[in-house]
Scaffold this motif. Structure first.
Motif: not given
Lengths: 314, 528
Positions: B70, B85, B88-89, B275-276, B278-280, B283
């Motif tokens: 990232s 970004v 959000v992170i 990003w997949t 990270v979002s999993m 998020g």
């Protein structure tokens, strides 16, 4: 009238100003010309009260003001760049000194508008200072310095950070603004063109010392030392008998009955003027002539050597 | 002039005195000293000490590894998307640790790995996962912004000299990134080392660290002697870590402001994969927390939220009361932190050299001291005259302010230092006295920095758990994180549902605060 007497400042044992005495008159623009590191900015800081001298005195109208704190001297200061208050807009920057003088709001507004008009920034009142260009920022800084009508304004290379065309324009405008507002000023620069364009009185400084003080014409025509002559952009140094002299670049003309045979070695343009370089029996010389000569031409120049200023080599 | 005594008094009474009390407790006589070594010799303590270092090391290594991709992508992003970004992170990092713990409990429940052979319940891995989740932004942001300041032409030069992409990265870019990686790793290590809420909830009784052992001795067993001994060890360990970190950071060169960034983006596959993940990973837990707060029986509803208004026997007051308390405490704590922080910052920047470093030290130490140590110190120091504050609710906001003040100082001092000294000189020549300069130049400019610090200190107070858990438990001092911990540590789905609802509310309050931080100019760039 402001007067420095026997001023000396040292930084870590190294002299920044040595034995400096000078007088600055009302309604005059004094220019201090010198290379960077010559001590000229330190001199301004002493006058502004931002730097304590190690010895010597500073007088305002014959009153000893050496110990007077900055904010009570009534002396304004303008730096090279980035000194606008970032948290205030243009108007708030300009009125800063007026508020401290407790001037009424309406009067403040009037003066702010007047100052902005003077520096050519009408209507910029509410602009954020971060949105200004370099030239605009310096105009605001000038307006801010002028607004409280300081009895003396110090300008520390105020145009130094600007690009050439803007700088030339402001070099022209600045003395006008200062004269319109009848402001006495001390202007520091390393640029001799700027110095001559602005100065009523010139002080040439180098290595912590004042080398020459006088009117621009006097200093130019009689620089007295090689160092000063070089700062003024003079380069024709010759030896006649046992005297060293400096010849001004406009002091020669092409004349078959002249006194100095010469060969053209180079022709260059410098700030729009043609400079012709010669090899002569006096050494290499450089002149601004009315006629154009091509490289390699042999000619005879008329140079009035008696008019040339005598200098001491240093 | 007298105003500058306020930070001195504040730090002396509420930090130096409590810490001195711990030292005194541990070292006052040979007898005590023997007890000190005695508690350190028990197998339980030794296991806890070992586990503290072990989990911090593993958490740090994994965080750096998973956050580097990232950081790389962020470093090449355009300014606007980068800002977005980064914001959000950062959400997991600002979540109260107790909410993070709750979220992972929720995830384990949702995935059915809260018991059975694959169970992560009360394991080291549960703790490590939560630490990686929490510290991800520290590494991604710090390294990312440092990376974006590197001159990319150097890497291009290497490529032109024949290095392939990987060689160019490992031999040219990676060594240049080292200072930022070290710096963020040290911070991650410190956070994991002093982690408390996450370990208490996710580690359960089986996984103990120094922090949770201090808590167990002091609160569960009322054995202040043993707790002091462990707190002493904790203080020394953290102090050493800080010394090491400042050593590592000393060589950190500031990236230049003008940088040549690669116009070439990373491959779509790389970015998409990252990003997949990270979002999993970031998020997922937040989403699960959110969903579980609404899930009632087999459907969805608001009953967990409604239940917050009712008293349950596990809490001295309703959860709703706890939220209100937290909001009030955070407001009061922020005011104290800002006031003390401003006065101290001015002194750090403008004060006499000797005084300056004293203030600097005095306001950095609380940042390095674990919340548990601070809470424990206050517990043993302020329960008797001259400062008997245990019966007053003021003790909570004061403890929070102590933790929040360094944040205010840390954001204000750079803002003050950033002021061009010539600006002050111009102000002086325009007629401003030194006092007026401080009031109309320094303060307004620094206030913009202080706003960020204030928001941080508010968010920290809202989520504060470590220190607060040592403070007296009475209806009027119950905070939302403490209420949440009580609900979480009681078995039963109904109370868990309430805990989830409380988490969501806490998270929303903190998220709002972070939006404020990120939307101000000062919060947009820079590391932690």
């Amino acid at each position: 009238m402001w007067r420095l007497e026997q001023l000396a400042v040292q930084f870590d044992g190294k002299p920044a100003i040595e034995n400096f005495s000078a007088q600055f008159d009302k309604n005059q623009i004094t220019v201090i010309l010198g290379p960077s590191g010559s001590g000229k900015s330190t001199l301004l800081r002493v006058i502004a009260g931002l730097q304590k001298p190690d010895s010597g005195q500073f007088f305002i109208d014959d009153l000893d003001a050496t110990e007077l704190p900055s904010h009570q001297r009534d002396i304004g200061l303008m730096f090279q760049d980035h000194t606008l208050f970032p948290h205030r807009n243009v108007s708030q920057n300009v009125e800063f000194g007026l508020r401290l003088k407790k001037i009424q709001r309406q009067e403040r507004r009037r003066i702010v508008d007047e100052m902005l008009e003077l520096v050519g920034l009408e209507g910029f009142n509410a602009r954020d200072v971060s949105s200004l260009s370099g030239g605009e920022a310096q105009r605001v800084a000038l307006a801010r310095a002028l607004a409280p009508r300081p009895s003396l304004l110090l300008l520390d290379e105020p145009l130094g950070a600007l690009d050439r065309p803007l700088r030339d324009r402001l070099t022209h405008e600045l003395p006008k603004v200062l004269r319109t507002t009848k402001t006495s000023a001390i202007h520091v620069t390393h640029d001799h063109d700027e110095a001559f364009a602005i100065a009523d009185k010139l002080i040439v400084m180098d290595s912590a010392k004042a080398l020459r003080i006088g009117s621009p014409m006097d200093v130019y025509n009689d620089p007295r030392s090689e160092t000063v002559a070089k700062f003024l952009g003079l380069s024709n140094f010759v030896k006649i008998g046992d005297q060293r002299k400096v010849i001004a670049p406009q002091a020669a003309s092409v004349d078959p009955n002249g006194n100095v045979p010469a060969v053209v070695t180079d022709v260059r343009l410098s700030t729009g003027l043609q400079e012709t370089f010669f090899a002569t029996n006096l050494g290499p010389l450089k002149f601004r002539l009315n006629e154009s000569l091509s490289v390699g031409t042999s000619t005879i120049l008329r140079i009035d050597l008696d008019q040339a200023a005598t200098i001491t080599s240093s | 002039m007298v105003l500058f005594l306020i930070p001195v008094i504040f730090i002396s009474c509420f930090f130096a005195y409590p810490i001195a009390a711990i030292l005194w407790n541990g070292l006052q006589s040979l007898d005590h000293f023997n007890q000190l070594t005695e508690v350190l010799r028990t197998p339980r303590s030794q296991k806890a000490i070992w586990f503290t270092f072990w989990q911090a090391t593993v958490s740090t290594v994994i965080t750096v590894l998973v956050a580097l991709p990232s950081a790389a992508i962020i470093s090449r992003m355009k300014k606007r998307s980068r800002k977005w970004v980064r914001a959000v992170i950062t959400v997991p990092f600002v979540l109260p640790t107790i909410v993070v713990a709750g979220a992972f409990e929720a995830v384990f429940k949702q995935l059915g790995i809260d018991n059975g052979p694959l169970s992560l319940h009360h394991t080291s891995w549960a703790i490590i996962l939560a630490h990686v989740f929490f510290n991800y932004a520290v590494v991604a942001r710090t390294v990312g912004s440092f990376w974006s300041g590197l001159d990319y032409r150097v890497e291009e030069q290497a490529r032109l000299l024949g290095a392939n992409k990987w060689q160019a990265f490992w031999q040219v870019t990676f060594p240049a990134l080292k200072p930022a990686i070290y710096a963020s790793a040290v911070i991650t290590y410190l956070f994991s080392f002093t982690s408390f809420g996450i370990i208490l909830v996710l580690g359960g009784p089986r996984k103990a660290t120094l922090e949770t052992e201090i808590y167990r001795h002091a609160i569960t067993r009322s054995d202040f002697q043993s707790a002091s001994s462990l707190a002493l060890l904790q203080l020394i360990a953290v102090l050493l870590l800080i010394v090491v970190s400042t050593r590592l950071e000393r060589g950190k060169p500031a990236p230049k402001s003008i940088s040549y960034r690669s116009s070439e983006q990373f491959s779509l596959k790389f970015r998409l994969t990252n990003w997949t993940f990270v979002s999993m990973f970031l998020g997922g837990p937040i989403m699960t927390l959110f969903l579980r707060s609404f899930s009632v029986g087999d459907g969805y509803g608001l009953s967990h939220y409604q239940a917050l208004a009712y008293r349950v026997p596990q809490l001295p007051a309703t959860a709703l009361n706890a939220i209100l308390n937290s909001l009030i405490f955070a407001t009061v704590a922020t005011f104290i932190a800002v006031a003390v922080g401003i006065l101290a910052s001015l002194q750090i920047v403008n004060g006499k050299p000797g005084l300056r470093s004293l203030f600097d030290l005095g306001l950095t130490l609380p940042l390095g001291t674990s919340a548990v140590t601070i809470g424990f110190g206050i517990l043993i120091a302020l329960d008797e005259p001259p400062f008997d504050l245990r019966t007053s609710w003021w003790i909570v906001p004061i403890a929070h302010a102590l933790i929040g003040t360094p944040f205010v100082v840390r954001t204000m001092v750079p803002a003050l230092r950033h002021i061009n000294p010539k600006i002050r000189e111009v102000a002086a020549t325009l007629g401003a006295s030194p006092h007026q300069i401080r009031r109309v130049i320094d303060l307004p400019i620094a206030m913009r920095g202080a706003l960020v610090g204030a928001a941080f200190s508010f968010a920290v107070s809202i989520g504060e758990f470590g220190a607060t858990s040592f403070l007296p438990r009475r209806p009027e001092t119950l905070t939302a994180p403490i209420a949440m911990f009580r609900l979480l540590s009681t078995p039963g789905d109904l109370l868990r549902g309430q805990a989830m609802a409380l988490s969501v509310i806490l998270a929303l309050i903190v998220a709002t605060t972070v939006v404020v931080i990120e939307s101000t100019k000062a919060g947009s760039e820079g590391s932690f």
